[in-house]
Design a protein around this motif. Structure first.
Motif, short mmCIF file in Angstrom:
data_model
loop_
_atom_site.label_atom_id
_atom_site.label_comp_id
_atom_site.label_asym_id
_atom_site.label_seq_id
_atom_site.Cartn_x
_atom_site.Cartn_y
_atom_site.Cartn_z
N ILE A 88 52.59 46.75 43.25
CA ILE A 88 52.25 46.37 41.88
C ILE A 88 51.20 45.25 41.90
O ILE A 88 51.33 44.29 42.65
CB ILE A 88 53.49 45.87 41.11
N ILE A 89 50.18 45.42 41.07
CA ILE A 89 49.24 44.34 40.80
C ILE A 89 49.39 43.99 39.33
O ILE A 89 49.24 44.84 38.46
CB ILE A 89 47.79 44.75 41.10
N TYR A 90 49.73 42.74 39.06
CA TYR A 90 50.02 42.32 37.68
C TYR A 90 49.36 40.97 37.42
O TYR A 90 49.69 39.98 38.09
CB TYR A 90 51.53 42.23 37.46
N GLU A 91 48.43 40.96 36.48
CA GLU A 91 47.71 39.73 36.10
C GLU A 91 47.16 39.02 37.34
O GLU A 91 47.24 37.79 37.46
CB GLU A 91 48.62 38.81 35.28
N GLY A 92 46.63 39.81 38.28
CA GLY A 92 45.99 39.25 39.47
C GLY A 92 46.94 39.01 40.62
O GLY A 92 46.49 38.81 41.77
N ILE A 273 44.62 54.10 43.21
CA ILE A 273 45.10 52.90 42.50
C ILE A 273 45.25 53.31 41.04
O ILE A 273 44.27 53.69 40.39
CB ILE A 273 44.13 51.72 42.68
N ILE A 274 46.47 53.25 40.54
CA ILE A 274 46.83 53.87 39.26
C ILE A 274 47.07 52.78 38.21
O ILE A 274 47.86 51.86 38.43
CB ILE A 274 48.08 54.77 39.44
N TYR A 275 46.39 52.90 37.08
CA TYR A 275 46.43 51.90 36.02
C TYR A 275 47.46 52.33 34.97
O TYR A 275 47.33 53.38 34.35
CB TYR A 275 45.04 51.80 35.40
N ILE A 276 48.49 51.50 34.79
CA ILE A 276 49.58 51.82 33.86
C ILE A 276 49.63 50.75 32.77
O ILE A 276 50.01 49.60 33.02
CB ILE A 276 50.94 51.90 34.58
N SER A 277 49.22 51.14 31.56
CA SER A 277 49.32 50.23 30.42
C SER A 277 50.27 50.78 29.35
O SER A 277 50.50 50.14 28.33
CB SER A 277 47.94 49.99 29.79
N GLY A 297 53.43 56.81 47.33
CA GLY A 297 53.27 55.60 48.15
C GLY A 297 52.00 54.87 47.78
O GLY A 297 51.34 54.24 48.62
N ALA A 298 51.63 54.95 46.48
CA ALA A 298 50.36 54.39 46.01
C ALA A 298 50.56 53.00 45.40
O ALA A 298 51.67 52.46 45.38
CB ALA A 298 49.75 55.34 44.98
N THR A 299 49.46 52.45 44.88
CA THR A 299 49.46 51.13 44.25
C THR A 299 49.24 51.30 42.76
O THR A 299 48.44 52.14 42.33
CB THR A 299 48.33 50.26 44.82
N CYS A 300 49.95 50.52 41.94
CA CYS A 300 49.70 50.58 40.50
C CYS A 300 49.26 49.21 39.98
O CYS A 300 49.72 48.17 40.46
CB CYS A 300 50.93 51.07 39.73
N VAL A 301 48.35 49.26 39.02
CA VAL A 301 47.96 48.06 38.28
C VAL A 301 48.73 48.11 36.97
O VAL A 301 48.52 49.01 36.16
CB VAL A 301 46.43 48.03 38.02
N LEU A 302 49.63 47.17 36.78
CA LEU A 302 50.51 47.17 35.60
C LEU A 302 49.97 46.19 34.57
O LEU A 302 49.67 45.04 34.89
CB LEU A 302 51.93 46.78 36.02
N LYS A 303 49.85 46.65 33.33
CA LYS A 303 49.41 45.80 32.22
C LYS A 303 50.54 45.60 31.24
O LYS A 303 51.30 46.52 30.94
CB LYS A 303 48.23 46.46 31.49
N LYS A 317 37.46 45.71 38.43
CA LYS A 317 38.01 44.59 39.20
C LYS A 317 39.00 45.06 40.26
O LYS A 317 39.01 44.56 41.40
CB LYS A 317 38.69 43.61 38.24
N TYR A 318 39.85 46.03 39.90
CA TYR A 318 40.92 46.47 40.81
C TYR A 318 40.63 47.82 41.48
O TYR A 318 41.51 48.38 42.13
CB TYR A 318 42.24 46.56 40.03
N ASN A 319 39.39 48.33 41.31
CA ASN A 319 39.00 49.62 41.92
C ASN A 319 39.95 50.75 41.52
O ASN A 319 40.37 51.57 42.34
CB ASN A 319 38.96 49.51 43.45
N VAL A 320 40.28 50.80 40.23
CA VAL A 320 41.18 51.81 39.71
C VAL A 320 40.56 53.20 39.85
O VAL A 320 39.37 53.40 39.59
CB VAL A 320 41.50 51.52 38.22
N THR A 321 41.37 54.17 40.28
CA THR A 321 40.88 55.54 40.43
C THR A 321 41.58 56.52 39.49
O THR A 321 41.07 57.61 39.23
CB THR A 321 41.10 56.04 41.88
#
Length: 634
Positions: A88-92, A273-277, A297-303, A317-321
């Motif tokens: 998880i990537i959350y607020e940096g 890298i998966i963006y979840i808002s 087994g991936a990474t998510c950017v959580l908003k 910024k987070y190289n979201v794909t």
């Protein structure tokens, strides 16, 4: 010089071989041409169904080996294989798979040592999108508890109803939502312990955050959460469905596993890298989003919340794909001011539902070659579709092979009576291609319907019996769909006492009950009306007044904003002298929906919700025109 044995055929064999090769090549070209002409989607269908079969075989292999693998088990496998990979990537801030494992273990140990929770107990979770939502969810799952996700927008009556309906032993609330629980604390059942993710808490609430600081992060014994049956409850996710107050849809371990394969089926990989808002209390964010990341087994950017102005900056910024969407989200992005470099990003896939065809086209034209992976599925349903071809506007495609795995029918529906049409023998009839029909799916051992927690009546309401023959049972999705000549499926409309607005299902009876609490209102009829350039339908409440009582528009405004989520507040009011009813004494909505909210068509007094004036104001032709032209935002 060529070596021995390398000579090409010569003599009479040479022209014959050449003729064969030419014929074979021509035949291959002809077959390829005919395939593209007659079966243009053959390979798309073939590879999609191959993935479906692969997913089914994998689950069957686990079963044959005596292994019942759950989403939590998959997560723990990744913890062992790639502990330092960002999950998880959350607020940096970055939370690795190991970080999430340790923090969730702390949660589990707190409840092991400071509560009487046991395997199978239900715990309600009221949190915004944040890492601790996942920590608490996984921590409770490690104890074998069923977690009930509460909608963080609901208040008072609806919130109390949701808590009572799932009968939790405990309730965990996020720091930013603590006031919401304080409002109803005296009304909560006495046997529910309330835990808050905050250091300082009021009397009657336990600080989970304080206890986490001293809790162990050691592994919780597998025996606490080892699945004995994949059809046992795993989560409760609340849905408005087509009737009444929110209902706790039962999500079993098997459903969660199937949902987690969605991103993989669309072509996502562990490198994405998966963006979840989207909100995690919905199945799209939790089961498809977080569950999908775990499957890969991936990474998510959580908003915490979606922001149209920050979206593309975050993606860069987070190289979201890959990102998850609902139709409204894409429309908001298209409404943003244009700027340079809008196609300068790494996003290749978008997975979601509800995007209109015009928005779909505009989105691709403006933001580049992003594959839009539209899907359809109800949280509690036993049928889903995936648009694996990229056909604009479609939610999926069905053929005879697809129907072997996902059986469904579209049946004729009476819009005025608000019920399926039955013939003289009381059987339902299938619609022709190109005609809208009610989507139903057979309920059987292969495609079970698990219903709603503690609500047998509402579970039975979602079933249609004796549809085509005596004894058959079908799940009623509440959605009207159209299947075209190429077997593509398109969403048409919702039926029943619900409509969709701002990405949420609005239960009309819930809104009507809140409005009807005002002492000057006799009857309330709530429905949705179409507004140009908006997804779904905006809420409208048609009301009649009690004799000798006058309308207080400021009180109506105060009532709805206090007791309803913002998205459920009626945008328009219509004052009628008398309510029309159907032959079965149900309030008549069909004509009201058709008439919409135009003051040119409707002679009844109309009002519009003005948030600046904190009241409803007369809906004039000028205001109506501004809404239609998009000058006034809803």
């Amino acid at each position: 010089m060529a070596g021995p044995g390398s000579e090409l055929p010569s003599g009479p064999m040479a022209p014959m071989l050449l003729s064969w090769l030419t014929g074979l090549g021509a035949g291959m070209v002809f077959l390829s041409f005919m395939q593209k002409l007659l079966y243009p989607y053959f390979w798309d269908d073939f590879w999609y169904l191959l993935k479906v079969v692969h997913c089914g075989l994998r689950l069957e292999m686990y079963r044959l080996k005596g292994e019942l693998v759950t989403v939590l088990d998959k997560f723990l496998m990744h913890v062992r294989k790639q502990p330092q990979k960002p999950f998880i990537i959350y607020e940096g801030d970055i939370y690795t798979y190991q970080d999430v494992d340790k923090r969730s273990s702390r949660v589990a140990h707190v409840f092991l040592n400071h509560s009487t929770l046991k395997r199978g107990d239900t715990v309600a979770l009221l949190m915004s999108n944040e890492p601790d939502f996942i920590h608490v969810w996984f921590g409770l799952a490690k104890l074998g508890c069923v977690v009930a996700f509460l909608n963080s927008n609901i208040r008072y009556v609806s919130l109390l109803h949701c808590i009572r309906s799932c009968e939790p032993r405990a309730l965990v609330v996020g720091a930013d939502l603590l006031e919401t629980i304080e409002e109803i604390l005296p009304s909560l059942p006495a046997d529910i312990s309330v835990w808050a993710m905050k250091e300082s808490v009021p009397q009657g609430i336990i600080s989970l955050k304080e206890k986490l600081s001293t809790a162990s992060d050691s592994q919780v014994p597998h025996s606490h959460h080892a699945a004995s049956n994949l059809k046992t409850p795993y989560l409760y996710i609340f849905t408005s469905g087509t009737t009444g107050l929110p209902k706790a849809a039962v999500i079993c371990q098997l459903q969660a596993m199937k949902s987690s394969a969605g991103l993989w089926a669309f072509g996502c990989t562990s490198n994405d890298i998966i963006y979840i808002s989207l909100p995690l209390y919905h199945s799209a964010g939790s089961l498809l989003g977080i569950g999908g990341c775990i499957e890969l087994g991936a990474t998510c950017v959580l908003k915490k919340k979606f922001s149209a102005s920050q979206f593309w900056n975050d993606c860069k910024k987070y190289n979201v794909t890959v990102f998850q969407y609902i139709g409204e989200l894409c429309r908001y992005l298209c409404k943003q001011p244009k700027r340079e470099g809008e196609k300068d990003h790494r996003v290749r896939l978008a997975v979601g539902n509800g995007i209109r065809s015009d928005v779909w086209r505009e989105f691709l034209d403006r933001f580049g070659n992003i594959k839009m992976c539209e899907l359809y599925g109800a949280t509690e349903g036993n049928i889903f579709f995936m648009n694996h071809t990229g056909k604009i506007g479609s939610v999926g495609r069905a053929n005879f092979l697809h129907k072997l795995f996902f059986a469904f029918d579209l049946i004729k529906y009476d819009f005025q009576k608000d019920e399926p049409i039955r013939n003289e023998h009381s059987w339902c009839s299938r619609v022709k291609k190109g005609e809208p029909g009610l989507l139903i799916s057979p309920v059987n051992a292969k495609n079970p319907f698990f219903g709603y927690a503690g609500n047998r009546k509402q579970t039975e309401k979602k079933l249609l019996c004796d549809v085509f023959k005596k004894g058959d049972v079908y799940f009623n999705t509440g959605d009207l769909m159209v299947q075209d000549q190429e077997n593509f499926l398109y969403f048409w409309d919702r039926i029943g006492d619900t409509f969709r607005w701002k990405g949420e299902n609005i239960a009309t009876t819930e809104v009507a009950d809140i409005v009807g609490m005002l002492d000057f209102i006799q009857d309330t009829n709530v429905y949705g009306v179409s507004v140009p350039d908006y997804e779904g339908k905006a809420g409208m409440a048609s009301i009649t007044l009690k004799p000798n009582m006058s309308l207080d528009l400021e009180k109506v405004y105060e009532q709805v904003v206090t007791f309803l989520p913002a998205y459920a507040c009626p945008q328009f009011l219509r004052i009628q002298e008398k309510m029309e009813t159907t032959g079965t004494f149900k309030l008549q909505k069909f004509r009201l929906v058709e008439e919409g909210f135009s003051p040119l068509k409707i002679s009844d007094p109309l009002y519009f919700m003005d948030k600046l004036k904190k009241s409803y104001i007369p809906l004039t032709k000028e205001i109506y025109d501004q809404i239609v032209l998009g000058e006034i935002k809803l």
